[in-house]
Design a protein around this motif. Structure first.
Motif, PDB file in Angstrom:
ATOM      1  N   TYR A  37       1.008  -0.985  -0.057  1.00 12.43           N
ATOM      2  CA  TYR A  37      -0.026  -0.081   0.021  1.00 12.43           C
ATOM      3  C   TYR A  37       0.707   1.305  -0.139  1.00 12.43           C
ATOM      4  O   TYR A  37       0.333   2.434  -0.481  1.00 12.43           O
ATOM      5  CB  TYR A  37      -1.038   0.142   1.125  1.00 12.43           C
ATOM      6  N   GLY A  40       3.658   0.389  -3.240  1.00 14.33           N
ATOM      7  CA  GLY A  40       2.912   0.371  -4.345  1.00 14.33           C
ATOM      8  C   GLY A  40       3.438  -1.153  -4.993  1.00 14.33           C
ATOM      9  O   GLY A  40       2.962  -1.261  -6.233  1.00 14.33           O
ATOM     10  N   GLU A 186      -9.091  -1.231  -7.386  1.00 12.74           N
ATOM     11  CA  GLU A 186      -9.768  -0.036  -6.902  1.00 12.74           C
ATOM     12  C   GLU A 186     -10.480  -0.346  -5.436  1.00 12.74           C
ATOM     13  O   GLU A 186     -10.107   0.322  -4.662  1.00 12.74           O
ATOM     14  CB  GLU A 186     -10.903   0.424  -7.824  1.00 12.74           C
ATOM     15  N   ALA A 189      -7.911  -0.461  -2.427  1.00 10.79           N
ATOM     16  CA  ALA A 189      -7.097   0.768  -2.066  1.00 10.79           C
ATOM     17  C   ALA A 189      -7.462   1.245  -0.708  1.00 10.79           C
ATOM     18  O   ALA A 189      -8.953   0.793  -0.273  1.00 10.79           O
ATOM     19  CB  ALA A 189      -7.682   2.243  -2.887  1.00 10.79           C
ATOM     20  N   GLN A 190      -6.906   1.757   0.091  1.00  9.38           N
ATOM     21  CA  GLN A 190      -7.129   2.009   1.689  1.00  9.38           C
ATOM     22  C   GLN A 190      -7.055   3.489   1.792  1.00  9.38           C
ATOM     23  O   GLN A 190      -6.583   4.107   0.989  1.00  9.38           O
ATOM     24  CB  GLN A 190      -6.065   1.387   2.571  1.00  9.38           C
TER      25      GLN A 190
END
Length: 224
Positions: A37, A40, A186, A189-190
């Motif tokens: 996260y 990446g 999508e 994602a956090q």
């Protein structure tokens, strides 16, 4: 229990043996999410882990050699300080190269949170025998080894509670569903708060445990 609670040396070495491994497990258990996260690329972890292992192999002889010439507390403070700075610096990383460098530095110091407290435990047993005339190594060793299991439990529980509190959303598996790859990226994602939590769990939180372990070692009363 009263014997243990009234033995300052045992409390210090046990506290260090709890806090040091707790810091290590916190980083270990959240490193994958940091790579995924924050950086990446989850595959970065496959490069960080070998760097930690190689750093550990290279660093261990250094700390053993220093332990022959200096007090154990000094070796722990030096190694622990380097480890604390390396872990704390994880909060600021943004690139793969930075993660690899910090992994190598942290790995070089990773043996001391385990090795030094264990080497201090026989001193605790001998000092207790000198004061009381009794050999109670079974009592000390039994309670001491429990700290390692407790450190794992506490670190994982703390990580889960913090992630939940910051709003972490676990990814939903959609293996084998056609066209699901893009939507998974999508949905996985956090939020910014979760990303902050992951950074904290891999940096300042474990660094605080290392600092606490250093304080315990500094108050260890048995010297050469």
């Amino acid at each position: 229990l009263r014997t243990l609670l009234h033995n300052r040396a045992f409390l210090c070495v046990t506290g260090a043996y709890f806090c040091g491994p707790t810091a290590v497990v916190l980083v270990q258990s959240n490193l994958f999410m940091l790579c995924k996260y924050i950086l990446g690329d989850p595959t970065i972890i496959t490069k960080c882990i070998p760097c930690v292992q190689i750093g550990g192999l290279l660093g261990l002889p250094v700390w053993v050699t220093l332990g022959r010439y200096f007090d154990k507390r000094f070796v722990y403070v030096v190694s622990g300080s380097i480890l604390m700075l390396a872990i704390g610096s994880v909060f600021f990383i943004t690139q793969e190269s930075e993660a690899i460098v910090l992994s190598s530095v942290a790995g070089a110091c990773l043996s001391t949170p385990y090795m030094i407290p264990y080497s201090m435990l026989p001193d605790v047993v001998d000092e207790d025998e000198l004061r009381t005339g009794k050999r109670r190594e079974g009592l000390f060793v039994g309670c001491f080894t429990v700290m390692l299991k407790l450190s794992v439990t506490v670190s994982l529980t703390l990580a889960n509670l913090m992630l939940k509190g910051f709003g972490y959303v676990a990814p939903v598996a959609s293996c084998g569903v056609p066209g699901a790859a893009a939507s998974d990226a999508e949905e996985d994602a956090q939020s910014a708060s979760v990303l902050l939590c992951i950074r904290l769990l891999c940096s300042f939180v474990p660094a605080a445990f290392v600092l606490t372990a250093i304080v315990f070692i500094c108050f260890f009363p048995i010297t050469r």
